[in-house]
Design an enzyme around this catalytic site. Structure first.
Site, PDB file in Angstrom:
ATOM      1  N   GLY A  42       0.768  -1.226   0.000  1.00 28.25           N
ATOM      2  CA  GLY A  42       0.000   0.000   0.000  1.00 28.25           C
ATOM      3  C   GLY A  42       0.798   1.275   0.000  1.00 28.25           C
ATOM      4  CB  SER A  43      -0.143   4.351   1.764  1.00 26.30           C
ATOM      5  OG  SER A  43       0.252   5.686   1.850  1.00 26.30           O
ATOM      6  CB  CYS A  44       4.388   6.341  -0.748  1.00 27.30           C
ATOM      7  SG  CYS A  44       3.410   7.837  -0.823  1.00 27.30           S
ATOM      8  CB  THR A  45       1.995   7.381   4.389  1.00 26.13           C
ATOM      9  OG1 THR A  45       0.985   6.385   4.259  1.00 26.13           O
ATOM     10  CG2 THR A  45       1.589   8.626   3.629  1.00 26.13           C
ATOM     11  N   GLY A  46       3.992   4.513   4.319  1.00 23.86           N
ATOM     12  CA  GLY A  46       4.640   3.460   5.113  1.00 23.86           C
ATOM     13  C   GLY A  46       6.056   3.864   5.501  1.00 23.86           C
TER      14      GLY A  46
END
Length: 141
Positions: A42-46
């Site tokens: 998922g998200s690049c905010t990982g």
């Protein structure tokens, strides 16, 4: 785990708990443990969650991946470059990652990952099974 894990919404950065209730590791605490997952999800905010885990002292002791994961690795690189804190990240490849299923304990030393059947076996290098010695990517803490 055999399933990728989203760090954004999947791990609480302030406790290290896997909060994704649909993931096989749900409820587990990753703090100071070796986390083995095929990849992030998922998200690049990982990246920011990984950074927060490292800075909050709730990061895994090491991250073992089946494949290179740019998002999670970026969080580790930022922690290392900007704050001087890091964890080992090793991309093992398909065969070596599959070999982890036989190990109940692992030791990560540079680019070498050793697997052991038990905690007692981990104290005896003669009982080590080399899971990987030349991964495609290694970041050492």
């Amino acid at each position: 785990a055999d399933l990728g894990l989203s760090f954004w919404g999947g791990i609480d950065p302030f406790s290290g708990e896997v909060i994704d209730r649909h993931h096989p590791l749900s409820g587990a605490i990753v703090t100071d443990r070796v986390l083995a997952i095929p990849s992030g999800r998922g998200s690049c905010t990982g990246s920011s969650v990984m950074l927060e885990l490292i800075l909050n002292g709730h990061a895994p002791a090491a991250l073992l991946l089946e494949q290179v994961d740019d998002i999670l690795t970026l969080g580790v690189l930022i922690a290392e470059q900007m704050f001087g804190r890091s964890i080992p990240v090793v991309a093992l490849g398909r065969e070596a990652f599959a070999a982890l299923r036989e190990a109940h304990h692992v030791r990560v030393s540079g680019s070498r990952v050793d697997g052991f059947a038990s905690a007692a076996a981990a104290l005896d290098d003669a009982l080590a099974t080399v899971v990987a010695e030349a991964p495609c990517l290694t970041l050492s803490a």
